[in-house]
Design a protein around this motif. Structure first.
Motif, PDB file in Angstrom:
ATOM      1  N   MET A   1      44.423  40.716  12.648  1.00 29.32           N
ATOM      2  CA  MET A   1      44.446  39.988  13.905  1.00 29.32           C
ATOM      3  C   MET A   1      43.080  40.125  14.576  1.00 29.32           C
ATOM      4  O   MET A   1      42.530  41.213  14.678  1.00 29.32           O
ATOM      5  CB  MET A   1      45.557  40.542  14.796  1.00 29.32           C
ATOM      6  N   THR A   2      42.557  39.021  15.057  1.00 27.08           N
ATOM      7  CA  THR A   2      41.250  38.994  15.694  1.00 27.08           C
ATOM      8  C   THR A   2      41.322  39.580  17.095  1.00 27.08           C
ATOM      9  O   THR A   2      42.251  39.289  17.848  1.00 27.08           O
ATOM     10  CB  THR A   2      40.753  37.540  15.795  1.00 27.08           C
ATOM     11  N   LYS A   3      40.321  40.387  17.436  1.00 28.83           N
ATOM     12  CA  LYS A   3      40.252  40.960  18.790  1.00 28.83           C
ATOM     13  C   LYS A   3      39.857  39.859  19.772  1.00 28.83           C
ATOM     14  O   LYS A   3      38.920  39.109  19.533  1.00 28.83           O
ATOM     15  CB  LYS A   3      39.240  42.100  18.825  1.00 28.83           C
ATOM     16  N   VAL A   4      40.579  39.772  20.865  1.00 30.78           N
ATOM     17  CA  VAL A   4      40.344  38.741  21.875  1.00 30.78           C
ATOM     18  C   VAL A   4      39.585  39.355  23.050  1.00 30.78           C
ATOM     19  O   VAL A   4      39.948  40.427  23.529  1.00 30.78           O
ATOM     20  CB  VAL A   4      41.678  38.141  22.371  1.00 30.78           C
ATOM     21  N   ASN A   5      38.548  38.671  23.507  1.00 32.29           N
ATOM     22  CA  ASN A   5      37.795  39.089  24.689  1.00 32.29           C
ATOM     23  C   ASN A   5      38.384  38.365  25.896  1.00 32.29           C
ATOM     24  O   ASN A   5      38.250  37.150  26.027  1.00 32.29           O
ATOM     25  CB  ASN A   5      36.313  38.751  24.513  1.00 32.29           C
ATOM     26  N   TYR A   6      39.026  39.102  26.758  1.00 32.80           N
ATOM     27  CA  TYR A   6      39.681  38.509  27.920  1.00 32.80           C
ATOM     28  C   TYR A   6      38.736  38.297  29.102  1.00 32.80           C
ATOM     29  O   TYR A   6      39.176  37.906  30.184  1.00 32.80           O
ATOM     30  CB  TYR A   6      40.895  39.353  28.338  1.00 32.80           C
ATOM     31  N   ASP A   7      37.448  38.523  28.905  1.00 30.98           N
ATOM     32  CA  ASP A   7      36.446  38.270  29.943  1.00 30.98           C
ATOM     33  C   ASP A   7      35.456  37.201  29.496  1.00 30.98           C
ATOM     34  O   ASP A   7      34.390  37.072  30.077  1.00 30.98           O
ATOM     35  CB  ASP A   7      35.681  39.563  30.275  1.00 30.98           C
ATOM     36  N   ALA A   8      35.793  36.438  28.492  1.00 31.37           N
ATOM     37  CA  ALA A   8      34.849  35.474  27.900  1.00 31.37           C
ATOM     38  C   ALA A   8      35.040  34.072  28.465  1.00 31.37           C
ATOM     39  O   ALA A   8      35.142  33.105  27.726  1.00 31.37           O
ATOM     40  CB  ALA A   8      34.985  35.475  26.393  1.00 31.37           C
ATOM     41  N   PHE A   9      35.086  33.937  29.766  1.00 30.92           N
ATOM     42  CA  PHE A   9      35.257  32.631  30.387  1.00 30.92           C
ATOM     43  C   PHE A   9      33.896  31.984  30.624  1.00 30.92           C
ATOM     44  O   PHE A   9      32.953  32.648  31.056  1.00 30.92           O
ATOM     45  CB  PHE A   9      35.981  32.754  31.737  1.00 30.92           C
ATOM     46  N   ALA A  10      33.815  30.692  30.354  1.00 36.75           N
ATOM     47  CA  ALA A  10      32.625  29.947  30.735  1.00 36.75           C
ATOM     48  C   ALA A  10      32.583  29.901  32.263  1.00 36.75           C
ATOM     49  O   ALA A  10      33.606  30.032  32.931  1.00 36.75           O
ATOM     50  CB  ALA A  10      32.682  28.538  30.156  1.00 36.75           C
ATOM     51  N   SER A  11      31.407  29.715  32.800  1.00 32.47           N
ATOM     52  CA  SER A  11      31.230  29.644  34.249  1.00 32.47           C
ATOM     53  C   SER A  11      31.150  28.181  34.670  1.00 32.47           C
ATOM     54  O   SER A  11      30.614  27.343  33.954  1.00 32.47           O
ATOM     55  CB  SER A  11      29.942  30.378  34.631  1.00 32.47           C
ATOM     56  N   PHE A  12      31.701  27.872  35.837  1.00 28.32           N
ATOM     57  CA  PHE A  12      31.618  26.520  36.386  1.00 28.32           C
ATOM     58  C   PHE A  12      31.056  26.636  37.791  1.00 28.32           C
ATOM     59  O   PHE A  12      31.485  27.481  38.576  1.00 28.32           O
ATOM     60  CB  PHE A  12      33.002  25.852  36.399  1.00 28.32           C
ATOM     61  N   ASP A  13      30.101  25.788  38.138  1.00 25.87           N
ATOM     62  CA  ASP A  13      29.371  25.893  39.406  1.00 25.87           C
ATOM     63  C   ASP A  13      30.017  25.044  40.505  1.00 25.87           C
ATOM     64  O   ASP A  13      29.710  23.869  40.663  1.00 25.87           O
ATOM     65  CB  ASP A  13      27.916  25.482  39.201  1.00 25.87           C
ATOM     66  N   MET A  14      30.928  25.654  41.252  1.00 20.24           N
ATOM     67  CA  MET A  14      31.589  24.948  42.346  1.00 20.24           C
ATOM     68  C   MET A  14      30.611  24.644  43.478  1.00 20.24           C
ATOM     69  O   MET A  14      30.757  23.635  44.167  1.00 20.24           O
ATOM     70  CB  MET A  14      32.777  25.766  42.870  1.00 20.24           C
ATOM     71  N   ASN A  15      29.593  25.482  43.659  1.00 20.95           N
ATOM     72  CA  ASN A  15      28.600  25.210  44.696  1.00 20.95           C
ATOM     73  C   ASN A  15      27.875  23.902  44.420  1.00 20.95           C
ATOM     74  O   ASN A  15      27.595  23.136  45.343  1.00 20.95           O
ATOM     75  CB  ASN A  15      27.597  26.361  44.811  1.00 20.95           C
ATOM     76  N   GLU A  16      27.578  23.630  43.149  1.00 20.71           N
ATOM     77  CA  GLU A  16      26.943  22.354  42.814  1.00 20.71           C
ATOM     78  C   GLU A  16      27.901  21.194  43.057  1.00 20.71           C
ATOM     79  O   GLU A  16      27.484  20.112  43.456  1.00 20.71           O
ATOM     80  CB  GLU A  16      26.444  22.336  41.372  1.00 20.71           C
ATOM     81  N   CYS A  17      29.196  21.410  42.827  1.00 26.30           N
ATOM     82  CA  CYS A  17      30.186  20.363  43.119  1.00 26.30           C
ATOM     83  C   CYS A  17      30.089  19.933  44.580  1.00 26.30           C
ATOM     84  O   CYS A  17      30.206  18.749  44.896  1.00 26.30           O
ATOM     85  CB  CYS A  17      31.603  20.858  42.836  1.00 26.30           C
ATOM     86  N   CYS A  18      29.864  20.893  45.459  1.00 22.45           N
ATOM     87  CA  CYS A  18      29.808  20.608  46.892  1.00 22.45           C
ATOM     88  C   CYS A  18      28.657  19.672  47.253  1.00 22.45           C
ATOM     89  O   CYS A  18      28.673  19.043  48.308  1.00 22.45           O
ATOM     90  CB  CYS A  18      29.701  21.903  47.697  1.00 22.45           C
ATOM     91  N   ASP A  19      27.655  19.569  46.380  1.00 26.37           N
ATOM     92  CA  ASP A  19      26.549  18.648  46.614  1.00 26.37           C
ATOM     93  C   ASP A  19      26.957  17.203  46.373  1.00 26.37           C
ATOM     94  O   ASP A  19      26.223  16.287  46.720  1.00 26.37           O
ATOM     95  CB  ASP A  19      25.358  18.982  45.695  1.00 26.37           C
ATOM     96  N   HIS A  20      28.111  16.978  45.778  1.00 26.55           N
ATOM     97  CA  HIS A  20      28.517  15.636  45.368  1.00 26.55           C
ATOM     98  C   HIS A  20      29.716  15.093  46.140  1.00 26.55           C
ATOM     99  O   HIS A  20      30.282  14.069  45.743  1.00 26.55           O
ATOM    100  CB  HIS A  20      28.820  15.629  43.864  1.00 26.55           C
ATOM    101  N   PHE A  21      30.132  15.762  47.194  1.00 25.52           N
ATOM    102  CA  PHE A  21      31.203  15.233  48.033  1.00 25.52           C
ATOM    103  C   PHE A  21      31.099  15.849  49.415  1.00 25.52           C
ATOM    104  O   PHE A  21      30.391  16.820  49.625  1.00 25.52           O
ATOM    105  CB  PHE A  21      32.586  15.480  47.419  1.00 25.52           C
ATOM    106  N   ASP A  22      31.780  15.244  50.369  1.00 20.55           N
ATOM    107  CA  ASP A  22      31.790  15.755  51.736  1.00 20.55           C
ATOM    108  C   ASP A  22      32.689  16.987  51.769  1.00 20.55           C
ATOM    109  O   ASP A  22      33.914  16.877  51.856  1.00 20.55           O
ATOM    110  CB  ASP A  22      32.297  14.686  52.696  1.00 20.55           C
ATOM    111  N   SER A  23      32.065  18.152  51.672  1.00 20.08           N
ATOM    112  CA  SER A  23      32.825  19.397  51.561  1.00 20.08           C
ATOM    113  C   SER A  23      33.477  19.830  52.870  1.00 20.08           C
ATOM    114  O   SER A  23      34.219  20.793  52.888  1.00 20.08           O
ATOM    115  CB  SER A  23      31.935  20.520  51.013  1.00 20.08           C
TER     116      SER A  23
END
Length: 127
Positions: A1-23
């Motif tokens: 069984m393969t060892k799973v890394n439970y901290d291996a999430f990609a990052s998503f930039d919500m702050n940049e999202c705020c540049d594209h709508f009226d936050s």
């Protein structure tokens, strides 16, 4: 069984999202918020109100957070196995860290455009 890394999430930039709508419009946040699948700022409240924990301390919080990471990692594995173009990413929600569901190739502008269902214009934010 393969060892799973439970901290291996990609990052998503919500702050940049705020540049594209009226936050400052709450209606926009309601639409964006549907894709936030876990908000670290809500963990203690959820444990106490939904799961009847009392006086949640650091140990309970860490255990709850580990369970969230476990479940979301398993979701990412299932998305990949099913060849679905989705992933759960870690996101900075200013007051806490959390997780958001996005398309695997999403850029913040694409995400906002799709979620708000309209063309995206740059918005001067926090100026």
């Amino acid at each position: 069984m393969t060892k799973v890394n439970y901290d291996a999430f990609a990052s998503f930039d919500m702050n940049e999202c705020c540049d594209h709508f009226d936050s400052e419009k709450q209606s926009n946040w309601k639409k964006i918020g549907k894709f936030i699948v876990a908000d670290g700022g809500e963990y203690a409240h959820i444990m106490e109100s939904e799961f009847d924990f009392e006086d949640t301390g650091a140990g309970e919080y860490e255990a709850f957070q580990a369970g969230v990471k476990y479940a979301l990692t398993k979701m990412n594995i299932a998305f990949e196995a099913a060849a679905l173009d989705l992933q759960v990413c870690e996101v900075d929600l200013v007051e806490s860290m959390g997780f958001v569901l996005v398309r695997a190739d999403d850029e913040p502008e694409d995400f906002v455009k799709r979620v708000l269902k309209k063309p995206v214009m740059m918005v001067d934010s926090w100026i």
